[in-house]
Each structure stands twice: as C-alpha cells, then as structure tokens.
Design a protein around this motif. Structure first.
Motif, PDB file in Angstrom:
ATOM      1  N   ALA A 119       1.622  10.742  12.538  1.00 27.71           N
ATOM      2  CA  ALA A 119       2.868  10.649  11.767  1.00 27.71           C
ATOM      3  C   ALA A 119       3.556   9.329  12.111  1.00 27.71           C
ATOM      4  CB  ALA A 119       3.762  11.840  12.059  1.00 27.71           C
ATOM      5  N   VAL A 120       2.973   8.277  11.602  1.00 31.37           N
ATOM      6  CA  VAL A 120       3.450   6.916  11.880  1.00 31.37           C
ATOM      7  C   VAL A 120       4.886   6.753  11.370  1.00 31.37           C
ATOM      8  CG1 VAL A 120       2.498   6.050   9.694  1.00 31.37           C
ATOM      9  CG2 VAL A 120       2.857   4.455  11.575  1.00 31.37           C
ATOM     10  N   ARG A 121       5.693   6.010  12.100  1.00 39.17           N
ATOM     11  CA  ARG A 121       7.027   5.704  11.584  1.00 39.17           C
ATOM     12  C   ARG A 121       6.872   4.740  10.404  1.00 39.17           C
ATOM     13  NH1 ARG A 121       9.282   3.177  15.839  1.00 39.17           N
ATOM     14  NH2 ARG A 121       9.656   5.194  16.812  1.00 39.17           N
ATOM     15  N   PRO A 122       7.598   4.972   9.282  1.00 41.04           N
ATOM     16  CA  PRO A 122       7.438   4.070   8.140  1.00 41.04           C
ATOM     17  C   PRO A 122       7.569   2.610   8.578  1.00 41.04           C
ATOM     18  CG  PRO A 122       8.788   5.933   7.504  1.00 41.04           C
ATOM     19  CD  PRO A 122       8.544   6.065   8.983  1.00 41.04           C
ATOM     20  N   GLY A 123       6.593   1.811   8.194  1.00 39.88           N
ATOM     21  CA  GLY A 123       6.589   0.408   8.588  1.00 39.88           C
ATOM     22  C   GLY A 123       5.707   0.133   9.799  1.00 39.88           C
ATOM     23  N   VAL A 163      -2.941   9.430   8.184  1.00 37.95           N
ATOM     24  CA  VAL A 163      -1.874   8.571   8.691  1.00 37.95           C
ATOM     25  C   VAL A 163      -0.752   8.603   7.667  1.00 37.95           C
ATOM     26  CG1 VAL A 163      -1.271   6.276   9.547  1.00 37.95           C
ATOM     27  CG2 VAL A 163      -3.649   7.092   9.714  1.00 37.95           C
ATOM     28  N   ASP A 164       0.290   9.337   7.961  1.00 35.16           N
ATOM     29  CA  ASP A 164       1.400   9.494   7.005  1.00 35.16           C
ATOM     30  C   ASP A 164       2.605  10.003   7.780  1.00 35.16           C
ATOM     31  OD1 ASP A 164       3.134  10.527   4.829  1.00 35.16           O
ATOM     32  OD2 ASP A 164       1.365  10.187   3.573  1.00 35.16           O
ATOM     33  N   PRO A 165       3.792   9.423   7.530  1.00 33.12           N
ATOM     34  CA  PRO A 165       4.967   9.911   8.257  1.00 33.12           C
ATOM     35  C   PRO A 165       5.269  11.370   7.941  1.00 33.12           C
ATOM     36  CG  PRO A 165       5.550   8.053   6.797  1.00 33.12           C
ATOM     37  CD  PRO A 165       4.082   8.281   6.663  1.00 33.12           C
ATOM     38  N   TYR A 172      -2.725   9.746 -17.602  1.00 37.04           N
ATOM     39  CA  TYR A 172      -1.871   9.571 -16.430  1.00 37.04           C
ATOM     40  C   TYR A 172      -2.494   8.694 -15.334  1.00 37.04           C
ATOM     41  CZ  TYR A 172       1.585  12.826 -18.298  1.00 37.04           C
ATOM     42  OH  TYR A 172       2.541  13.430 -19.072  1.00 37.04           O
ATOM     43  N   CYS A 173      -3.230   9.261 -14.400  1.00 35.63           N
ATOM     44  CA  CYS A 173      -3.493   8.486 -13.172  1.00 35.63           C
ATOM     45  C   CYS A 173      -4.847   7.790 -13.151  1.00 35.63           C
ATOM     46  CB  CYS A 173      -3.268   9.334 -11.926  1.00 35.63           C
ATOM     47  SG  CYS A 173      -4.711  10.184 -11.281  1.00 35.63           S
ATOM     48  N   GLY A 174      -5.028   6.973 -12.133  1.00 38.82           N
ATOM     49  CA  GLY A 174      -6.199   6.120 -12.002  1.00 38.82           C
ATOM     50  C   GLY A 174      -7.478   6.833 -11.588  1.00 38.82           C
ATOM     51  N   LEU A 196      -7.471   8.805   5.923  1.00 36.03           N
ATOM     52  CA  LEU A 196      -6.588   8.796   4.754  1.00 36.03           C
ATOM     53  C   LEU A 196      -5.252   8.213   5.185  1.00 36.03           C
ATOM     54  CD1 LEU A 196      -6.326   9.869   1.801  1.00 36.03           C
ATOM     55  CD2 LEU A 196      -5.390  11.956   2.791  1.00 36.03           C
ATOM     56  N   CYS A 197      -4.940   7.036   4.677  1.00 35.73           N
ATOM     57  CA  CYS A 197      -3.752   6.326   5.161  1.00 35.73           C
ATOM     58  C   CYS A 197      -2.729   6.132   4.054  1.00 35.73           C
ATOM     59  CB  CYS A 197      -4.136   4.939   5.671  1.00 35.73           C
ATOM     60  SG  CYS A 197      -5.267   4.996   7.035  1.00 35.73           S
ATOM     61  N   GLY A 198      -1.540   6.639   4.253  1.00 37.64           N
ATOM     62  CA  GLY A 198      -0.455   6.391   3.314  1.00 37.64           C
ATOM     63  C   GLY A 198      -0.810   6.763   1.892  1.00 37.64           C
ATOM     64  N   ASN A 228      -1.056  13.108  -5.913  1.00 34.32           N
ATOM     65  CA  ASN A 228      -1.027  11.891  -6.732  1.00 34.32           C
ATOM     66  C   ASN A 228      -2.362  11.545  -7.380  1.00 34.32           C
ATOM     67  OD1 ASN A 228       1.556  11.818  -5.816  1.00 34.32           O
ATOM     68  ND2 ASN A 228       1.147  10.348  -4.205  1.00 34.32           N
ATOM     69  N   HIS A 229      -3.432  12.059  -6.818  1.00 38.03           N
ATOM     70  CA  HIS A 229      -4.762  11.896  -7.419  1.00 38.03           C
ATOM     71  C   HIS A 229      -5.448  13.254  -7.287  1.00 38.03           C
ATOM     72  CE1 HIS A 229      -3.452   7.888  -6.067  1.00 38.03           C
ATOM     73  NE2 HIS A 229      -4.066   7.455  -7.135  1.00 38.03           N
ATOM     74  N   PRO A 230      -4.860  14.274  -7.921  1.00 36.95           N
ATOM     75  CA  PRO A 230      -5.189  15.656  -7.552  1.00 36.95           C
ATOM     76  C   PRO A 230      -6.663  16.020  -7.660  1.00 36.95           C
ATOM     77  CG  PRO A 230      -3.231  15.596  -8.913  1.00 36.95           C
ATOM     78  CD  PRO A 230      -3.816  14.210  -8.935  1.00 36.95           C
TER      79      PRO A 230
HETATM   80  N1  MGD Z   1       1.777  13.092  -9.612  1.00 32.11           N
HETATM   81  C1  MGD Z   1       1.760  11.763  -9.651  1.00 32.11           C
HETATM   82  N2  MGD Z   1       0.601  11.096  -9.477  1.00 32.11           N
HETATM   83  C2  MGD Z   1       0.596   9.756  -9.497  1.00 32.11           C
HETATM   84  C3  MGD Z   1       1.769   9.008  -9.757  1.00 32.11           C
HETATM   85  C4  MGD Z   1       2.968   9.738  -9.960  1.00 32.11           C
HETATM   86  O1  MGD Z   1       4.043   9.167 -10.194  1.00 32.11           O
HETATM   87  N3  MGD Z   1       2.917  11.111  -9.898  1.00 32.11           N
HETATM   88  N4  MGD Z   1       1.739   7.636  -9.783  1.00 32.11           N
HETATM   89  C5  MGD Z   1       0.466   6.940  -9.800  1.00 32.11           C
HETATM   90  C6  MGD Z   1       0.645   5.605  -9.207  1.00 32.11           C
HETATM   91  S1  MGD Z   1       1.317   4.402 -10.191  1.00 32.11           S
HETATM   92  C7  MGD Z   1       0.234   5.291  -7.961  1.00 32.11           C
HETATM   93  S2  MGD Z   1       0.317   3.677  -7.436  1.00 32.11           S
HETATM   94  C8  MGD Z   1      -0.382   6.293  -7.098  1.00 32.11           C
HETATM   95  C9  MGD Z   1       0.201   6.274  -5.698  1.00 32.11           C
HETATM   96  O2  MGD Z   1      -0.311   7.288  -4.901  1.00 32.11           O
HETATM   97  P1  MGD Z   1       0.029   7.289  -3.344  1.00 32.11           P
HETATM   98  O3  MGD Z   1      -0.414   6.048  -2.732  1.00 32.11           O
HETATM   99  O4  MGD Z   1      -0.505   8.558  -2.790  1.00 32.11           O
HETATM  100  O5  MGD Z   1       1.649   7.286  -3.423  1.00 32.11           O
HETATM  101  P2  MGD Z   1       3.009   7.578  -2.674  1.00 32.11           P
HETATM  102  O6  MGD Z   1       3.409   9.014  -2.825  1.00 32.11           O
HETATM  103  O7  MGD Z   1       3.971   6.600  -3.210  1.00 32.11           O
HETATM  104  O8  MGD Z   1       2.792   7.249  -1.158  1.00 32.11           O
HETATM  105  C10 MGD Z   1       1.792   7.842  -0.405  1.00 32.11           C
HETATM  106  C11 MGD Z   1       2.232   8.260   0.968  1.00 32.11           C
HETATM  107  O9  MGD Z   1       2.650   7.159   1.764  1.00 32.11           O
HETATM  108  C12 MGD Z   1       3.417   7.709   2.808  1.00 32.11           C
HETATM  109  N5  MGD Z   1       4.090   6.643   3.571  1.00 32.11           N
HETATM  110  C13 MGD Z   1       5.334   6.174   3.456  1.00 32.11           C
HETATM  111  N6  MGD Z   1       5.556   5.188   4.351  1.00 32.11           N
HETATM  112  C14 MGD Z   1       4.418   5.025   5.060  1.00 32.11           C
HETATM  113  C15 MGD Z   1       3.997   4.169   6.131  1.00 32.11           C
HETATM  114  O10 MGD Z   1       4.733   3.329   6.620  1.00 32.11           O
HETATM  115  N7  MGD Z   1       2.735   4.307   6.574  1.00 32.11           N
HETATM  116  C16 MGD Z   1       1.880   5.239   6.068  1.00 32.11           C
HETATM  117  N8  MGD Z   1       0.652   5.299   6.570  1.00 32.11           N
HETATM  118  N9  MGD Z   1       2.238   6.054   5.083  1.00 32.11           N
HETATM  119  C17 MGD Z   1       3.489   5.954   4.569  1.00 32.11           C
HETATM  120  C18 MGD Z   1       4.325   8.676   2.077  1.00 32.11           C
HETATM  121  O11 MGD Z   1       4.833   9.653   2.954  1.00 32.11           O
HETATM  122  C19 MGD Z   1       3.393   9.250   1.011  1.00 32.11           C
HETATM  123  O12 MGD Z   1       2.893  10.516   1.373  1.00 32.11           O
HETATM  124  O13 MGD Z   1      -0.217   7.589  -7.632  1.00 32.11           O
HETATM  125  C20 MGD Z   1      -0.575   7.700  -8.993  1.00 32.11           C
HETATM  126  N10 MGD Z   1      -0.578   9.094  -9.284  1.00 32.11           N
END
Ligand code: MGD
Ligand code: MGD
Ligand code: SF4
Ligand code: SF4
Ligand code: MO
Length: 885
Positions: free
Chosen positions: A419-423, A403-405, A219-221, A374-376, A382-384
């Motif tokens: 809790a930054v506004r998206p964007g 930093v996350d909305p 699964y993940c990276g 920890l930003c976005g 996602n990377h448990p």
């Molecule tokens: N369980 C699980 N794990 C995964 C994946 C999966 O599909 N499921 N996918 C894998 C893949 S391909 C990837 S690329 C990674 C991605 O892993 P992450 O980067 O953690 O992915 P996301 O959940 O898409 O987005 C992260 C956070 O960005 C926030 N966010 C939204 N808009 C903004 C903004 O404008 N500013 C800030 N600062 N934050 C914002 C969202 O609220 C969200 O909590 O995960 C990997 N791991």
C-alpha cells in the motif's frame, strides 16, 4: 491424430477435444442444456448422451474426450428415449405458461421436438429480485443446469450464485445477500447470457432485435468484441462475441450501458454560438463559418496558433485524418490526444528503453504466467474483462503482488499488497530492484545477453535498500523484499500497470523503474511476461499511434526517419516547428499565443487537472471547435459545435491495449445531421481549399493509406480484420502477428540499458492547512467524463462519485456515509458525498471524477510529469470543510 466415426461419417482431428466439440465440428447436432464452451464440462443434464463402441453405457459427449478410433452413435432409439425421460424430469418443474408465451425459445422448441409437456410441479418458493436495473429473474424457469453458478465462478470470478438445499429442494439464489447487488453482482450479464431458459433475462430487452452487428466495445481499451442488436432504429441489446480478447465475456458497460446513444439531449445539428447562446445551423453554414475563422487565424497569427486534439473515442481512420489535417491543411504539429494524460508516460518509457512504445505482451499471456505484478491499476473495475481473467489465473494459483495505496478487489486477493503512499512508486520500485541485486535474484544470463549498464545500475541502486526506502514510500521493508522475491520467482512474471504509475511528477520515470525490474529478472521477450500498460479508452492506443502526437508521425515513426515518405504520400512539406502537446497548448492559450483549438471526442475542461487554469486558457481562445455527441463541459467555452456520429453509427477500426486492430461496424445511421468524425474532418479540409488527400470515400480507403505509411501495420487489411485480429507488428498479409515483443532482440536492435532513476518528491505535499492526501481514479459503472455512462441506467447502479475515507479519519471528522463534505485544495474545491471504507488508509482519500456536475478536477493540481507533461491526477493535498463553510 484422432480418427473418429460419428454416425457413420469419418472425422479426423489434429488435437484432442471433447466429443461434443467433435460432433459440432462434424455438423452433428446433439441437444444439450448444461454445456457452455466458456465453462468446464459438467455432464449433468444428460441430454448430450451418445453411444460409444466399447462403452457399456451412454456417455455425456460434453464430458468425454475423443480418442483415436472412436465410433459414436448419437440418435439411436434408446438414446432418444433416454433424452425424452430426462427432459420430462426437467419439464415437470417448468412453467407451462412460459412455453406457451414463447414457443420459439430454443428450450421450448426442444421440449416440442421430444413431445414433452411442461408443468405439474412448478416450484414457487424461489428467489426473486426486481431491484437490478438490467437483470431480471424468473426462477420458476430454473432447470438447475448450474450454468449461472458456474459462469459467475469460472469466468467472472464473482461467486454470486449458490445452490441452496439438496435434491428436489435445490434452489439457485445469491449466496451472500438478499439481492443480486447485495450478493456482489457486478452486472457483467454472463449468467443471463448463458441461461438456457430465461430464468435470468435482460430486463430492458423488450423487442427481439431484427439484426445483430459484430463490432468493438465503445468504452475501454480492452477491446471486447460484441454483437449489437438493433430494432426499430435503436440499439436494444448487446451480447458478447467470441474473440481472443474477451472470449465471450463482457462487463456492465459494454454489455448494458448503450442507452446514451438515444439520449434526448444528443446533439444532432451543427451549432454556432451567437449572443451567448447556441444556434442550430446547417452544415454548410457551420463549415463555412469555421473555415473562415480558422483561415483568418492562420493568416494573422500563423499555423502554430491552431491546435487539433484527436479523440481516443474515435476510430484510427478519424485520428489519422485529424493529424493529417493539422499537418497538411493547417501546417502545424500542434496535434495531440488524451493519451497525453494517461499512458504517454508508458509509451515514452517503453520506447526509450525497449524501442517500441506499447504493451510488450498479449492478454493471452495472462493464462501463461506464474506471477502478476499489478501496479497502480484496478482492472476488476477499469478493465473488467481482463481483471476477470487475472482473477481466474490467481484463483488457479498464480501469485499476485499489488502495488496500490488502496485495498482494491485484487489487492484483497494478493499474496503481497504494497500500500504505497501516493507518489512513492519510484523509491518502491528501486527498493525492489535493490532487493533483486542484493539477494542474487537477477537473471544473470538475460542481463549478460541483452542488458547494458548493469554495473552502474548496481552502484546506483545500492542507496535504495528497502530499509532506507520504507519510510519514503510508506511500505514495510519486509513486504518490499517479499514482493521482489515473488516477482523474481515467477519466471515468467507479468507486469500490468495503470495510471497509479503514470499520472505523477515521475510518471514516465516510474514506468522506467518498472522496466528495470523486468530487465533484471529476464521478464521480457517471452510469453507470460512483460511490461503492459492497461490502456484507457477504446482507441487511445490508436489515437496516438495514428500520429495525434506532436512529436511523432503515424505508427509512432520519427520525423527524421519517416518524414520523407510522408511528404511523398501527402504531397506537402511537413511543418518544421516543434508541435505543442496538449498541456503546452493550454499554457499557450492562457498566454494568448494559441488562438484556436479543435477538440473532438475529448472533454478537456472536465477532464484536465486544475480546471480553473483550463477554464482560463479555454476562455482566451478566439475559436474553440467542439465535436461530440453531447454538449460536454468543454462546450461551455465553445464557438462552434459539430455533432458527431457515435461508434454505433460508423465504420472503422480501433486499436486495443494488446496491439490488436479490430473492426468497428455501423449498426445504425447517425441521428439527424450528426456525421462521422472522418466525414467532418474531410468536409472542413475541403472548405479550407485542401480537398486533395481528404477525398476518401470511406474508412477502408483511409486505412489503406495508413497501411502504406506504417510498415508494422501493413498486413492488417480490412478483409483480414474481418475474421482475425493479429497483434502488430504485422508487416504483411501472411504474417501471423507478434503477440510477444522483443523475443530475441529489442526493437532498435540494441541491448536495453537499465535506467538509473533518482527519486524526486512531488511539490504537492500535505501540510497543516492541507493535511490529507487525495488520489483520484475510476469506478466500475462509470466512464471518464461521464457523458455516456451517466446517460444510462448505470446511473442508478452508481448515482455519484464519492469521497472514500478511512474509518479512523471519518470518526475524527465526525463523518458518516452520505454526508456531504467540501474538499478544498490549493487549486479549488468540490463537494462530495462521503463513503467510509476500510479500503482506504488513514490520511488518504480517494474519489472518481465521473460526474460532470461534481467536477472533481476543480481540486487537482497543476503538477505534471517531468518528461511528457501528464497531469499528476494521483496526488493532491486537501482539507475537509463543512459544505457551507
Ligand atoms: N469503469 C471504468 N473503466 C475505465 C475508465 C473509466 O472511467 N471507468 N477509464 C478508462 C481509462 S481512460 C483509463 S486510462 C483506464 C485507467 O485504469 P487504471 O489505471 O486502473 O485507473 P485509475 O483508477 O485511475 O488508477 C488505478 C489505481 O492507481 C492507484 N494509485 C493512486 N496513486 C498511486 C500511486 O502513487 N502508486 C500506485 N502504485 N498506485 C496509485 C489508485 O488507487 C487506483 O486504484 O481505465 C479505463 N477504463
Ligand atoms: N481527476 C482525474 N481526472 C482525470 C483522470 C484521473 O485519473 N483523475 N484521468 C484522465 C484520463 S486517463 C483520461 S483518458 C481523461 C478522459 O477524459 P475524456 O477523454 O474527456 O473523457 P471520455 O469520457 O473518455 O470522452 C470524451 C468525449 O468523447 C465523446 N465521444 C464518444 N464517442 C465519440 C465519437 O465517436 N466521436 C466524438 N466526436 N465524440 C465521442 C463523449 O461524449 C465524451 O464527451 O480524463 C482524465 N482526467
Ligand atoms: S451478472 Fe455477472 S456478476 Fe452478476 S451474478 Fe451474473 S455472472 Fe455473476
Ligand atoms: S472490459 Fe472494456 S471493452 Fe470489455 S466490455 Fe467492459 S468496457 Fe467494454
Ligand atoms: Mo485514460
């Protein structure tokens, strides 16, 4: 030096360890029940007791550190009697049936070895839970070693298990709910893995595997290492392996979500679309047909009418061959992969500013840092395994800025949650930088030695004070200042970022604005610091690094510097034209200029933003080759389908998020006519009359060509990777690897230049028609296009994507949990079940995009990153409608 005498045998240790570890090193086996190397010593079962000269009584070896000159005896008659007594106390409450049923279980063998009979006073008033799809309970077998309680606390950080009552009446049960799930369990399986008796067990493992193979998670990276158990030709179990990345831990996907491999609708035969339907054919016919069609397109429209998309799910070797196929066999630089849509912005920003487009530090630095930025990113979902490590470090006292909305799990734990506004990332990061400058928090020595452009940057950033930016990014000025101060005070402070930074109009620039913060505070080139993108899929780092990128060759090397070397090894001139990236390929297909795409292990139709546009583009192709385990959504438009072997069915390597190359090992043969991607690429190259350079007899030979072309990976031979995973650069086989990049100079030898990033607002804004802001992302139990995780019992853990909405908005729209609502954007619409949660801010919505039939990317916009074109998945203006409206 520690010189020990253990049962009369000498042992010399360079470092202080526990006595139990020393005994294990010496090959002396001492029984123990409450010990687990992943946990702090507990000393409760009193089975690992030993006699130490000078100690009045036996000591627990697990809880006793060695000292120089220590003399130890482990098997005296007194010790064995004490052990038997302790075992008798434990076994009195243990069910005899269990021992009879499984005589070979290690705990039951221990009882037999000491002649101890189980049974007598077995407790029956115990916790029982049948509701978890993976974890079963048989708590009458609980011997109160507390390993489940401790591992859930000390490794996973979930605090599910608690000890209720005291003494004889103690019972282990979830503290916060009636079941594991209501008690907060995230299904990592650690408690099951550590349980010494089977009180907690893997419900679905009915057959004891006859073979275990060490490999990398599919699964993940993060790149966790695991052992996969096989029985009767199927994957039946997974258990964690020890590695620097996961340290014997896994998450619910890696550990349990493997049933997809044997799903009934796995495609195991090549197919050609005829009369609108899919017709199974043999490989010869499929390859001949495809080669002929490709050749016709190249002859008629030129090589640049073809595009190849590598796979972040396939191995390095396969992606290397894919880009070599595009460049050598077809003769085009139109080659890309789905790194384009997630962290190409990070790679671009890091490469531009620091010289290497990859994470600067290793996961091992998590334990060395004092503060996280920890930003976005949402690592606990996602990377448990990394998320759990970060959480532990925070529980031990490291500071945390999120930093996350949304109020994610880690945001709820943070010292400061912005809790930054998206964007709004760029104005927010600039405002943090302005604070550093204004409040004298800049690391002057670091800036003087290694940074240029400081004076210009100071002048630029003066316009971005927190007070001016608060309204722009939706965060109070005081909070921005507090975050900047915490980050500056950490030293080292470690930044992790995710798609919340990259998937924007200003994605690349958002990462550059973050790098500025690290440069200003000297948080680069040292342990516990750095700028670290949390990479997505198992091999997304590798796919792009292998050259599935129109603008660079294997090893992220430029055409200018490395082109001649590649031409020499490949025996062919490199294509001269500029390649198209994935998004440009879609535009070119829509405009009729691109005629063929070969997409392997990539569901572009489901996963690209603005699905209507993607559909139009794909429908105009003359040839679409889909290569996958399943008929994914992209196959809707497919002309040919090649059935791929899964990760469990092939050999090779993956590259994880912290620059480690790790082995993938075959557990099973592929089903039916499914073949590894590397085999298919080579077979098609041969049909196109270019067998030279595509006649490797297996992945290791391919990898050796990669090593010959990529100096920073030259030291990573297969034999070395068998028991080591150094972080690249690793230029020769004796090189220890490079966990920290840029230690005393940046990769290109120059000082780094601060980037002046003006804020540019996305055109995707709310208005009276589309008043709500939707952001999209992921959830723990499912993975991207859902092709794999929805074919496992994870679908019962999380049956659907949901539309997360703040309580006030839900009230205003008259919505409650489970209501189905139609979400409409300027691009399309999708129906989703509502989930009301205080984690959302008013005016904002969130959904994941995992369930193919819900098809969330019908909603997302056509806005792209200004520099590298990653779609702006994170900002879409929408309105809510009744589903039938
Ligand atoms: N369980 C699980 N794990 C995964 C994946 C999966 O599909 N499921 N996918 C894998 C893949 S391909 C990837 S690329 C990674 C991605 O892993 P992450 O980067 O953690 O992915 P996301 O959940 O898409 O987005 C992260 C956070 O960005 C926030 N966010 C939204 N808009 C903004 C903004 O404008 N500013 C800030 N600062 N934050 C914002 C969202 O609220 C969200 O909590 O995960 C990997 N791991
Ligand atoms: N709305 C929204 N959309 C998004 C995102 C978002 O945040 N929001 N994130 C984007 C991101 S970051 C990403 S990475 C993409 C992911 O989108 P995809 O890359 O399309 O999704 P995956 O589920 O990772 O896997 C792709 C396919 O690979 C197949 N596969 C698995 N192993 C193998 C193999 O060994 N060989 C072959 N040939 N096939 C294999 C799977 O069956 C699956 O169909 O989604 C993007 N889409
Ligand atoms: S599976 Fe993981 S989260 Fe669930 S109770 Fe066990 S250790 Fe805790
Ligand atoms: S954290 Fe990622 S690599 Fe590790 S087990 Fe989970 S999905 Fe697999
Ligand atoms: Mo991704």
């Amino acid at each position: 030096m520690f010189r020990l005498t253990l049962d009369g045998k000498p042992l010399v240790l360079a470092k202080r360890t526990s006595l139990l570890d020393a005994l294990q090193t010496a090959g002396i086996d001492v029984p123990h029940l409450c010990h687990d190397a992943r946990l702090k010593p507990f000393g409760a079962c009193r089975l690992c007791i030993v006699e130490v000269d000078g100690e009045a009584r036996p000591v627990a070896a697990c809880a006793t550190p060695v000292h120089d000159g220590m003399r130890v005896r482990t098997r005296t008659a007194e010790l064995e009697t004490l052990r038997r007594t302790n075992l008798q106390l434990i076994a009195r409450h243990y069910p005899k049936e269990a021992v009879l049923a499984e005589p070979l279980h290690p705990f039951h063998r221990l009882l037999a070895e000491y002649g101890v009979e189980a049974g007598g006073d077995v407790h029956r008033d115990l916790f029982h839970d049948d509701s978890h799809p993976y974890i079963g309970t048989a708590m009458e077998r609980c011997i109160q070693c507390y390993r489940c309680v401790r591992i859930c606390e000390e490794v996973q950080g979930q605090f599910v298990w608690e000890a209720w009552g005291r003494g004889e009446g103690t019972r282990i049960a979830p503290g916060k709910g009636g079941t594991l799930l209501s008690g907060g369990c995230v299904g990592c399986g650690a408690c099951v893995d550590t349980c010494p008796t089977g009180a907690l067990f893997d419900k679905r493992v009915t057959a004891e595997p006859d073979n275990w193979t060490r490999t990398s998670c599919v699964y993940c990276g993060v790149g966790c290492q695991m052992e996969v158990g096989r029985s009767a030709g199927r994957v039946v179990a997974v258990r964690p392996a020890n590695s620097p990345v996961n340290r014997g831990h896994l998450c619910v996907k890696g550990r349990y979500a493997f049933d997809f491999n044997h799903a009934d609708d796995r495609i195991t035969s090549p197919m050609i679309r005829r009369d609108g339907g899919w017709e199974p054919v043999c490989w010869d016919e499929a390859l001949d047909f495809t080669a002929r069609r490709l050749q016709e397109i190249v002859d008629r429209h030129g090589p640049d009418a073809v595009g190849v998309l590598g796979s972040a799910r396939a191995t390095n070797e396969e992606n290397y061959l894919a880009q070599k196929f595009a460049r050598v066999v077809i003769g085009t630089n139109n080659v890309d992969c789905c790194a384009r849509v997630c962290h190409t912005p990070s790679a671009k920003a890091l490469k531009t500013m620091l010289g290497t487009g990859a994470a600067t530090n290793a996961f091992d630095d998590i334990e060395a840092t004092n503060a996280f930025l920890l930003c976005g990113a949402n690592p606990t979902e996602n990377h448990p395994v990394v998320g759990a490590r970060i959480k532990q470090r925070v529980l031990q006292g490291a500071r945390l800025i999120v930093v996350d909305p949304r109020r994610t799990e880690l945001a709820a734990l943070a010292d400061v949650h912005l809790a930054v506004r998206p964007g709004g990332n760029v104005p927010l990061f600039n405002a943090m930088a302005a604070t550093l400058v204004e409040e004298g928090l800049v690391d002057r020595d670091f800036v003087a030695a290694r940074v240029v452009g400081f004076a210009d940057y100071v002048a630029f950033v003066a316009d971005y004070t927190p007070e001016k930016m608060a309204a722009v990014c939706g965060v109070a000025a005081g909070d921005i200042r507090a975050a900047a101060r915490l980050y500056a005070a950490g030293r080292p402070s470690m930044c992790f970022h995710g798609l919340g930074v990259t998937e924007h109009l200003q994605g690349t620039e958002g990462v550059m604005a973050l790098i500025n913060l690290a440069l200003l505070t000297g948080n680069l080139g040292k342990p516990g610091a750095g700028i670290n993108p949390l990479r997505g899929q198992n091999n997304v780092q590798g796919a792009a690094q292998m050259g599935c990128d129109p603008a660079s060759l294997t090893g992220a090397q430029s055409f200018k510097d490395a082109g001649p070397r590649f031409e020499a090894v490949w025996g062919r001139k490199l294509p001269a034209s500029h390649g198209l990236d994935l998004l440009q390929m879609m535009d070119a297909a829509r405009d009729g200029e691109l005629k063929a795409i070969w997409a392997f292990g990539y569901d572009i139709y489901q996963s690209l933003a603005d699905a209507a546009e993607t559909g139009t583009a794909l429908s105009r192709l003359d040839l679409l080759i889909v290569q996958d385990l399943f008929l994914n959504r992209t196959a809707t438009f497919g002309t040919v389908f090649f059935p791929a072997a899964s990760v469990f069915e092939k050999d090779g390597t993956f590259m994880n998020s912290d620059r480690r190359v790790q082995r993938v090992r075959q557990v099973l043969p592929p089903p039916g006519d499914a073949r590894p991607d590397w085999w298919i690429i080579q077979a098609l190259a041969e049909r196109l009359g270019k067998p030279d350079g595509f006649a490797f007899d297996g992945p290791e030979a391919v990898w050796n060509e990669v090593r010959a072309l990529w100096p920073a990976g030259a030291g990573l031979s297969y034999p070395r990777l068998d028991n080591d995973s150094p972080n690249w650069p690793c230029p020769d086989e004796r090189h220890p690897g490079t966990p920290v990049l840029h230690a005393d100079h940046f990769a290109d030898g120059k000082a780094a230049e601060l980037a002046r990033i003006p804020f540019v607002a996305t055109p995707e804004q709310v208005d009276d028609t589309y008043p709500l802001l939707l952001t999209t992302g992921r959830t723990l139990n499912h993975f991207n296009a859902g092709t794999m995780s929805y074919r496992t019992p994870n679908a019962t853990l999380a049956p659907s994507d949901t539309l997360d909405i703040a309580p006030v908005d839900a009230a205003a729209y008259g919505l409650k949990d489970g209501d189905i609502v139609r979400v409409r954007s300027r691009y399309g619409h999708a129906c989703l079940p509502v989930h009301v949660t205080p984690a959302m801010r008013p005016g904002q919505l969130f959904t994941s995009f995992h369930r193919p039939d819900l098809f969330v990317n019908q909603l997302t916009s056509s806005v792209r990153d200004r520099l590298v074109h990653a779609p702006e998945y994170k900002v879409t203006a929408v309105r809510l409608e009744k589903p039938d409206g």
